[in-house]
Design an enzyme around this catalytic site. Structure first.
Site, PDB file in Angstrom:
ATOM      1  N   GLY A  59       0.769  -1.230   0.000  1.00 45.93           N
ATOM      2  CA  GLY A  59       0.000   0.000   0.000  1.00 45.93           C
ATOM      3  C   GLY A  59       0.797   1.276   0.000  1.00 45.93           C
ATOM      4  O   GLY A  59       1.714   1.440  -0.791  1.00 45.93           O
ATOM      5  N   SER A  60       0.469   2.154   0.898  1.00 43.13           N
ATOM      6  CA  SER A  60       0.771   3.573   0.756  1.00 43.13           C
ATOM      7  C   SER A  60       2.243   3.925   0.811  1.00 43.13           C
ATOM      8  O   SER A  60       3.034   3.332   1.532  1.00 43.13           O
ATOM      9  CB  SER A  60       0.068   4.339   1.853  1.00 43.13           C
ATOM     10  OG  SER A  60       0.527   5.663   1.870  1.00 43.13           O
TER      11      SER A  60
END
Lengths: 142, 428
Positions: A59-60
């Protein structure tokens, strides 16, 4: 066993094996290190002070900041063992070392060694820029 | 796996920077890039045309410490550098709540990046700005949705940069030559055949977001190849798809055959190799993805948030058209649009922003509703057409989410409760 060091340091701590990849941003509490991701099967567990075993992160792109801030606050994993090189985790360790001289070893294991890791045990990680050694005491007689 | 680590080969200019002859700040940035290159097994660094920096979003003192160490060391960005969202709306002070100390820290961090020479664009959708990376060019972009868009839709080449690597690449003008910079890592790995989904389904914005979610969940960090999609999908559809695939999985590059520049046909998209896995996508799969992204039952609704990633000029036009006829929004519903200051300026010029405001929408710039305290604290159930927002907001904000299309957002805003379009998700 021998691993490839991505960032140096030494740690001895209990192992925490993640069943799924983790996004430190949006998935952990920056102040405590606890897993808060409602989608993660180990929500409520805390990587703080543990040797975190994860195949890779997810993810991020903010995750490096969150993990580095946890290193600064002393609530990060004591070490991270990976199945493949991971830039997000490595950058957090590089920057914590640059800014605060905090060393959290990040080590990649071979797929065979990684997959053979026990779910519990005390792990000692000792990594230089060149070499990394990992030993595990899982309480079983050898 | 590599059996040993070694330093990348550096040019004379890169060695000078590392040795501190371009200042302590540039030397620090080069040390970070070289250590990263070493960890990732890069044999050299490559020059980048531009950088997109995500480090301006405040997560703690470490962010300020790094940027101020770079400034103190005389560092400046060496290539055009855009900035991702910060933690504040600088054009509408007071919209983001939070105590004064937190706001001061957020501002100090944002100011620091501007002091390094980056442009105050404050957007997660830098691909909506005028200057975009050209096909085949190397860049160093952070922010997962921007990364996947740059790689997939623009055909530029960036690896998954995150905080710290982004600004250090901007200051050094270089990045490790690994990952998605290299041809061999850009070939497709997993096939998703979407030809069984009724063609009409992809007329809806939310079908693309739901598809991105399920492709992200099944792909992880592998490169998915999609076939059977309508050939006229616009950039907003691909934005919604990519953002969802990046947040639910770790997708940094996808190929949509006939739609994206490295996928004129299936064989090219896979680089001549065979797919590791094949998935057939059905309408029922999209419905299941929608349900996975929805945590509240149909009924109560407090707020609506659209524009994650940032609303485009075309999305303002679409929303303005949807609200042109009919009643304004229920006064108990907060309706937020997150966008960039550049897109807002255009939507102000053409009247679409005013049309949205007249209906009851509020507009947030420079930041986003799921990372800054903007929604009123009494909000419990929030509707969004963004799979990314739906994925992160329950954890970030402690709220429940209803994942729905933009038209459903408008219907619900008017009714003051969740209203579904029954035709949208009908499974044949």
């Amino acid at each position: 066993m021998i691993g490839v060091p991505l960032s140096p340091g030494c740690a001895t701590a209990p192992l925490l094996l993640l069943d799924e990849p983790l996004s430190f941003w949006g998935g952990t509490d920056v102040a405590t290190g606890e897993i808060t991701d409602v989608h993660h099967p180990q929500r409520g567990a805390s990587p703080a002070g543990r040797v975190l075993v994860m195949s890779g992160s997810r993810g991020s792109s903010s995750s490096s900041s969150v993990l580095a801030e946890q290193m600064r606050r002393g609530v990060s994993p004591a070490a991270v063992l990976l199945r493949r090189p991971d830039a997000i985790v490595t950058l957090a360790a590089i920057v914590a070392r640059e800014l605060y001289s905090i060393e959290v070893p990040i080590v990649v294991l071979s797929a065979e060694d990684f997959d053979a890791l026990p779910r519990k045990g005390m792990v000692t990680v000792s990594a230089t820029d060149e070499n990394a050694e990992i030993s595990i005491d899982d309480g079983r007689r050898r | 796996m590599r059996q040993a680590v070694g330093d990348p080969e550096l040019t004379a200019a890169q060695r000078e920077m590392l040795a501190g002859r371009r200042g302590d700040g540039a030397a620090l940035a080069m040390r970070v890039i070289v250590r990263l290159a070493r960890a990732l097994g890069a044999d050299r660094l490559i020059p980048v045309d531009s950088a997109h920096v995500d480090g301006c979003l405040f997560h703690g003192q470490v962010g300020i410490d790094l940027v101020e160490r770079l400034i103190a060391g005389g560092a400046r960005v060496a290539v055009p550098t855009t900035l991702n969202v910060g933690s504040l709306d600088l054009l509408h002070p007071g919209v983001v709540r939070g105590d004064a100390a937190d706001r001061a820290d957020a501002r100090r961090l944002m100011d620091g990046y501007v002091a390094l020479g980056a442009e105050p664009t404050w957007t997660c959708a830098p691909y909506q700005l005028r200057e975009r990376p050209a096909y085949g060019r190397h860049v160093a972009w952070a922010e997962s949705n921007a990364i996947v868009f740059a790689n997939s839709v623009l055909g530029a080449r960036t690896d998954r940069y995150g905080d710290f690597a982004d600004i250090c690449a901007a200051v050094t003008g270089s990045a490790p030559y690994v990952g998605l910079h290299r041809d061999e890592n850009r070939a497709g790995q997993v096939l998703f055949d979407c030809s069984r989904v009724p063609a009409g389904a992809f007329a809806s914005d939310v079908a693309w977001a739901a598809l991105g979610h399920l492709v992200g969940r099944r792909s992880g960090t592998r490169v998915p190849v999609l076939t059977g999609l309508p050939g006229d999908a616009d950039e907003d559809r691909l934005k919604a798809f990519g953002a969802a695939a990046a947040s639910a999985g770790g997708v940094a590059l996808f190929h949509a055959v006939g739609l994206t520049p490295e996928a004129p046909d299936v064989a090219t998209a896979f680089g001549g190799r065979a797919a590791e896995r094949r998935h057939e996508v059905t309408a029922a799969d999209l419905l299941a993805a929608r349900d996975e992204l929805t945590t509240a039952p149909d009924g109560r609704l407090d707020a609506i948030s659209v524009g994650t990633p940032h609303f485009s000029v075309a999305e303002f036009r679409a929303l303005a058209a949807l609200v042109a006829d009919g009643p304004p929004f229920d006064e108990d519903i907060e309706f937020w649009i997150s966008t960039s200051r550049a897109v807002l300026a255009e939507a102000e010029r053409n009247g679409d922003a005013a049309a949205c405001r007249r209906a009851g929408a509020r507009i947030l710039v420079d930041t986003c509703t799921y990372i800054a305290p903007v929604l009123r604290t009494s909000a419990r159930v929030v509707m969004t057409n963004s799979a990314k927002w739906a994925w992160y907001a329950p954890t970030n904000l402690g709220i429940d989410v209803v994942f729905a299309s933009l038209p459903e957002c408008v219907l619900s805003a008017r009714a003051g409760r969740v209203v579904r379009d029954p035709g949208l998700w009908r499974v044949p």
